[in-house]
Design a protein around this motif. Structure first.
Motif, short mmCIF file in Angstrom:
data_model
loop_
_atom_site.label_atom_id
_atom_site.label_comp_id
_atom_site.label_asym_id
_atom_site.label_seq_id
_atom_site.Cartn_x
_atom_site.Cartn_y
_atom_site.Cartn_z
N HIS A 72 41.26 48.24 32.61
CA HIS A 72 41.98 49.06 31.64
C HIS A 72 42.85 50.09 32.33
O HIS A 72 44.01 50.32 31.94
N THR A 73 42.31 50.72 33.37
CA THR A 73 43.05 51.77 34.07
C THR A 73 44.29 51.21 34.74
O THR A 73 45.38 51.81 34.68
N MET A 74 44.17 50.05 35.36
CA MET A 74 45.32 49.47 36.05
C MET A 74 46.41 49.07 35.06
O MET A 74 47.60 49.33 35.30
N VAL A 75 46.02 48.47 33.95
CA VAL A 75 47.01 47.99 32.99
C VAL A 75 47.64 49.15 32.23
O VAL A 75 48.87 49.23 32.06
N SER A 76 46.81 50.07 31.78
CA SER A 76 47.35 51.20 31.01
C SER A 76 48.21 52.11 31.88
O SER A 76 49.07 52.83 31.37
N GLY A 77 48.02 52.05 33.19
CA GLY A 77 48.85 52.84 34.10
C GLY A 77 50.19 52.20 34.41
O GLY A 77 50.98 52.76 35.19
N GLY A 78 50.45 51.03 33.82
CA GLY A 78 51.74 50.38 34.03
C GLY A 78 51.68 49.22 35.00
O GLY A 78 52.73 48.72 35.42
N GLY A 79 50.48 48.78 35.36
CA GLY A 79 50.36 47.70 36.33
C GLY A 79 50.42 46.32 35.69
O GLY A 79 50.27 46.16 34.48
N GLN A 80 50.65 45.32 36.54
CA GLN A 80 50.63 43.91 36.14
C GLN A 80 49.29 43.29 36.51
O GLN A 80 48.47 43.89 37.22
N GLN A 81 49.09 42.06 36.07
CA GLN A 81 47.92 41.31 36.49
C GLN A 81 47.97 41.13 38.00
O GLN A 81 48.92 40.57 38.55
N PRO A 82 46.94 41.59 38.74
CA PRO A 82 46.96 41.40 40.19
C PRO A 82 46.64 39.95 40.57
O PRO A 82 46.14 39.18 39.74
N GLY A 83 46.92 39.61 41.81
CA GLY A 83 46.64 38.26 42.27
C GLY A 83 45.17 37.92 42.27
O GLY A 83 44.79 36.77 42.05
N PHE A 84 44.31 38.89 42.57
CA PHE A 84 42.87 38.75 42.48
C PHE A 84 42.37 39.67 41.37
O PHE A 84 42.88 40.79 41.22
N VAL A 85 41.34 39.26 40.65
CA VAL A 85 40.64 40.22 39.81
C VAL A 85 39.86 41.16 40.73
O VAL A 85 39.61 40.84 41.90
N PRO A 86 39.49 42.35 40.25
CA PRO A 86 38.65 43.23 41.08
C PRO A 86 37.36 42.53 41.49
O PRO A 86 36.75 41.80 40.70
N MET A 87 36.95 42.76 42.74
CA MET A 87 35.69 42.22 43.26
C MET A 87 34.63 43.31 43.13
O MET A 87 34.68 44.32 43.85
N ILE A 88 33.69 43.12 42.22
CA ILE A 88 32.67 44.13 41.92
C ILE A 88 31.32 43.44 41.94
O ILE A 88 31.06 42.55 41.12
N ARG A 89 30.47 43.81 42.89
CA ARG A 89 29.17 43.16 43.00
C ARG A 89 28.21 44.03 43.82
O ARG A 89 28.65 44.89 44.58
N PRO A 90 26.90 43.79 43.70
CA PRO A 90 25.93 44.56 44.48
C PRO A 90 26.00 44.20 45.95
O PRO A 90 26.42 43.09 46.32
N LEU A 91 25.56 45.14 46.79
CA LEU A 91 25.61 44.91 48.23
C LEU A 91 24.79 43.70 48.65
O LEU A 91 25.11 43.06 49.66
N ARG A 92 23.76 43.37 47.89
CA ARG A 92 22.96 42.20 48.27
C ARG A 92 23.76 40.90 48.17
O ARG A 92 23.36 39.87 48.73
N LEU A 93 24.89 40.95 47.48
CA LEU A 93 25.77 39.77 47.38
C LEU A 93 27.05 39.96 48.20
O LEU A 93 28.01 39.23 48.01
N LEU A 94 27.05 40.94 49.11
CA LEU A 94 28.27 41.26 49.83
C LEU A 94 28.83 40.07 50.60
O LEU A 94 30.05 39.89 50.69
N ASP A 95 27.94 39.23 51.16
CA ASP A 95 28.42 38.12 51.97
C ASP A 95 29.06 37.01 51.15
O ASP A 95 29.70 36.11 51.70
#
Length: 381
Positions: free
Chosen positions: A198-221
């Motif tokens: 929401h913050t990226m789009v409402s700030g005037g941004g476009q769809q990025p090439g990747f979606v944000p990568m959000i995950r716990p550290l246990r899945l970092l690899d």
């Protein structure tokens, strides 16, 4: 099949595209190329400004040494081509027909028999089967790999491009701040993702090439997986990597935050990652080799297992990537690419227990971070 020449307009979209096209044609002249054909969305956008989601289907831009550009697309993209790139000759192909036929028509109209044709051999967007059929249709042309012609030019950003990246960086910082503010005990990863998007789009941004990568550290690899409907737990770490996108330019950054309290070893991991990032930033100067920057990062972190890179060039990007295709110019062990002013890198310090990164601009004197989310150790309740 015939080409459709759209109404006459200025020869290129604007001064920036005019400069890029003139530079490419000068290098084509030196290499005695009659035409260059590029298929990656990033290269086509760089030369024409065509910005849409139709690149999932085969698209080819043919740049002759002289004369009008030709753009090969699906027939259904006619209105988009007409609206966005009216200076290009449109060579459409219908669904169920072979795009190689249209591509051969476009190339054959610009490169005479026995002429030299450079192709951007980007396999992700230039399928080998189509590439082969184009060559079979034009057997009397000489074919060369012209990929470096565009990749080298695109590596160094103009003043205009840097301004686009600064805007993208501001979007990235705002989205990261919002994501960190949302994170907390019992909050779902998907809720953090929703705030970030929401913050990226409402700030005037476009769809990025990747979606944000959000995950716990246990899945970092699992490096390219993202959020789920998991709740954040006390004592756990959360990895957030994202990029704002402005006029298709990206400025990624990542941060690791901790929920409720610091787990054992977190403070040490953060300190080492931060030291590595600062060492790489200090080493990233005009004239050095990318391998020297990597070596500075590795010395500072003492990373026992060499990582494949500690950063990579970034700029124009289309889904499914914000780095411009499958081949990434990275800051790698032994890298021989010479750093130049105007290059922009996603500079990373990635360790098993902590990750941080920012987009930085190489200047005449060193490197300037474009993203500036605070880098201190962060715990959220």
């Amino acid at each position: 099949m015939t080409a459709e020449l759209l109404p006459a307009r200025p020869p290129v979209a604007n001064q920036e595209h005019s400069r890029r096209l003139a530079s490419l044609r000068e290098r084509m002249r030196l290499l005695r190329l009659d035409a260059v054909a590029v298929a990656s969305p990033e290269a086509i956008y760089y030369l024409t400004g065509l910005d849409h989601h139709g690149y999932f289907a085969f698209t080819l831009l043919v740049v002759p040494l002289r004369g009008d550009l030709a753009l090969v697309t699906r027939e259904m993209e006619r209105s988009t081509v007409r609206a966005q790139v009216p200076h290009c000759e449109h060579v459409p192909f219908g669904d169920g027909t072979d795009p190689a036929t249209a591509a051969a028509l476009a190339i054959g109209g610009t490169a005479a028999p026995h002429g030299r044709v450079g192709t951007e051999d980007a396999a992700m967007f230039f399928p080998p089967a189509i590439h082969s059929r184009i060559r079979e249709a034009l057997p009397d042309r000489e074919w060369l790999d012209a990929t470096p012609l565009l990749s080298e030019a695109m590596a160094v950003k103009s003043t205009t491009e840097v301004e686009h990246m600064r805007f993208a960086a501001a979007l990235s910082d705002a989205a990261m701040a919002a994501g960190i503010a949302t994170a907390g005990t019992g909050v779902g990863e998907h809720e953090v993702a929703a705030t970030v998007q929401h913050t990226m789009v409402s700030g005037g941004g476009q769809q990025p090439g990747f979606v944000p990568m959000i995950r716990p550290l246990r899945l970092l690899d699992q490096e390219h997986v993202s959020w789920a409907q998991r709740q954040l737990e006390p004592g756990s770490g959360l990895f957030i990597e994202l990029s704002g996108c402005h006029l298709r330019y990206h400025a990624p950054l990542s941060r690791t935050v901790y929920i409720g309290r610091l787990p054992d070893g977190a403070a040490r991991a953060h300190a080492v990652a931060l030291a590595g990032w600062h060492a790489a930033l200090a080493a990233l100067r005009p004239g050095v080799l990318t391998g020297e920057v990597y070596a500075a990062w590795q010395r500072a972190t003492g990373a026992p297992t060499p990582r494949h890179h500690c950063g990579y060039l970034v700029g124009i990007g289309f889904p499914p990537s914000w780095v411009g295709g499958g081949e990434v110019l990275g800051i790698r062990p032994g890298g021989r690419v010479r750093v130049a002013p105007g290059m922009t890198f996603h500079l990373m310090s990635w360790l098993p227990g902590h990750v941080m990164s920012d987009t930085v601009l190489v200047t005449q004197d060193g490197a300037e971070p474009l993203t500036n989310t605070p880098r201190e150790l962060k715990v959220v309740n």
